[in-house]
Design a protein around this motif. Sequence first.
Motif, PDB file in Angstrom:
ATOM      1  N   HIS A 288       0.842  -1.204   0.000  1.00 26.68           N
ATOM      2  CA  HIS A 288       0.000   0.000   0.000  1.00 26.68           C
ATOM      3  C   HIS A 288       0.877   1.254   0.000  1.00 26.68           C
ATOM      4  O   HIS A 288       1.982   1.244   0.540  1.00 26.68           O
ATOM      5  CB  HIS A 288      -0.901  -0.021   1.239  1.00 26.68           C
ATOM      6  CG  HIS A 288      -1.930   1.058   1.252  1.00 26.68           C
ATOM      7  ND1 HIS A 288      -2.883   1.210   0.270  1.00 26.68           N
ATOM      8  CD2 HIS A 288      -2.174   2.051   2.157  1.00 26.68           C
ATOM      9  CE1 HIS A 288      -3.657   2.232   0.569  1.00 26.68           C
ATOM     10  NE2 HIS A 288      -3.249   2.762   1.696  1.00 26.68           N
ATOM     11  N   TRP A 290       0.114   4.317   1.331  1.00 28.05           N
ATOM     12  CA  TRP A 290      -0.053   5.076   2.567  1.00 28.05           C
ATOM     13  C   TRP A 290      -0.027   6.597   2.366  1.00 28.05           C
ATOM     14  O   TRP A 290       0.863   7.289   2.859  1.00 28.05           O
ATOM     15  CB  TRP A 290       1.013   4.669   3.597  1.00 28.05           C
ATOM     16  CG  TRP A 290       0.937   3.214   3.909  1.00 28.05           C
ATOM     17  CD1 TRP A 290       1.819   2.243   3.556  1.00 28.05           C
ATOM     18  CD2 TRP A 290      -0.120   2.542   4.612  1.00 28.05           C
ATOM     19  NE1 TRP A 290       1.391   1.008   3.983  1.00 28.05           N
ATOM     20  CE2 TRP A 290       0.208   1.160   4.633  1.00 28.05           C
ATOM     21  CE3 TRP A 290      -1.307   2.980   5.218  1.00 28.05           C
ATOM     22  CZ2 TRP A 290      -0.611   0.221   5.238  1.00 28.05           C
ATOM     23  CZ3 TRP A 290      -2.120   2.033   5.812  1.00 28.05           C
ATOM     24  CH2 TRP A 290      -1.775   0.674   5.822  1.00 28.05           C
ATOM     25  N   LEU A 320      -7.767  -1.902   2.225  1.00 28.65           N
ATOM     26  CA  LEU A 320      -6.798  -1.017   1.586  1.00 28.65           C
ATOM     27  C   LEU A 320      -7.278  -0.678   0.182  1.00 28.65           C
ATOM     28  O   LEU A 320      -7.543  -1.560  -0.631  1.00 28.65           O
ATOM     29  CB  LEU A 320      -5.418  -1.692   1.529  1.00 28.65           C
ATOM     30  CG  LEU A 320      -4.855  -2.103   2.898  1.00 28.65           C
ATOM     31  CD1 LEU A 320      -3.541  -2.846   2.731  1.00 28.65           C
ATOM     32  CD2 LEU A 320      -4.655  -0.879   3.781  1.00 28.65           C
ATOM     33  N   GLY A 322      -5.614   0.838  -2.190  1.00 27.84           N
ATOM     34  CA  GLY A 322      -4.606   0.761  -3.246  1.00 27.84           C
ATOM     35  C   GLY A 322      -4.315   2.118  -3.835  1.00 27.84           C
ATOM     36  O   GLY A 322      -4.528   3.150  -3.209  1.00 27.84           O
TER      37      GLY A 322
END
Length: 389
Positions: A288, A290, A320, A322
């Motif tokens: 990921h 972030w 998540l 992405g």
Amino acid sequence: KAVRDIPSQVPFIMCTAYGTIDNAVEAMKFGANDYLVKGEIAMLKELEVKVRKALDHKALVDENRELRAELNRRHEYVGSSKPMEEINKLVSQVADSQSTILVMGESGTGKELIARAIHSKSRRSRNAFVKINCAAMPDTLIESELFGHEKGAFTGALRRTRGKFELADGGTLLLDEIGEMPIATQAKLLRVLQEKEINKIGAESPIRVDVRIVATTNRNLKEEVEKNRFREDLYFRLNVIPVVLPPLRQRKDDIPLLVEHFIKKCNEDNGYLVSGISPDAIDALKKHDWPGNVRELENCVERAVVLTRQGQITPDVFQLSGTVKKEGGALSAGVTIADMEKELIYKTLEACQNNKTRAADMLAISIRTLRNKLNEYEGKSSTEEGEME
């Protein structure tokens, strides 16, 4: 005096046959907790009272030390990657200086944690660490919050109030998101940094203060200076020792340590029994990007711990999103960071049904920063439309 030079927390009471004020003052100056003269009436009873008082004081000191240590642990920054090793080394080098420090980095990178670490490693650590969020303060109140005011200084000033500078006297003042501070207040802050004294609103004379300043920002202050949104002289005054925090995407080797830290913290807060995280889940976290940095990771891990409660965290509990997508696929090479940021903000607003508060929270930025970004984009759009016409 000789015993006090030995690292020890044992309390001492001086007992002597020569009782004078000078002797008592000198004994207390060298670290004695109390003073007792031989031959005093009911000396043993008085000695018992003084011993109990000294031990009670020691218990308070020990408790205070433990609470400070716990607070520092709760606010410690975690990381063993090369970028964080360099940050840790720099913090240790500059903590005990009196110089102003400017901590820069994206939202969610842990700027406040670095500020607290600087304070805790400095000789000011026994005194106050005071924080003011410059982005959360209305322009009309920030001066009063910083410098305080006298009773009757303005409508609604019903009592004398100490500002953040007074509260931080002898300690550290964190000016969080300094880039959001109004220009008029910047000029007054510059004078305080130069003169080491504050002028309370409505006061007749200034007050001397001894405060170490740590400022944080997620903005490029040099660009803000060029756009006349930040004073150049204040920028130079703040940027004595710059500390630049890398985003999480540049220190992904720290993710396992950070996850372990957040799991332990969430377990302690909630009484859960999560034992760890699976290798597949760690791999998912490392893939990921972030955009919300460490703050986003902490929220993600906290949600996973709450859903897992005991045992090991698995990849399926993470949500998540992405990478940011355009119509037709992922953003490709050559797309500017500014364009990515703009699209991310608009996509987030769309997902939040245009609720700016929720969008700012999801993006890990202040509502004021979000408004400024939107105003900036709208200004650009109108200019572009004019050019097209």
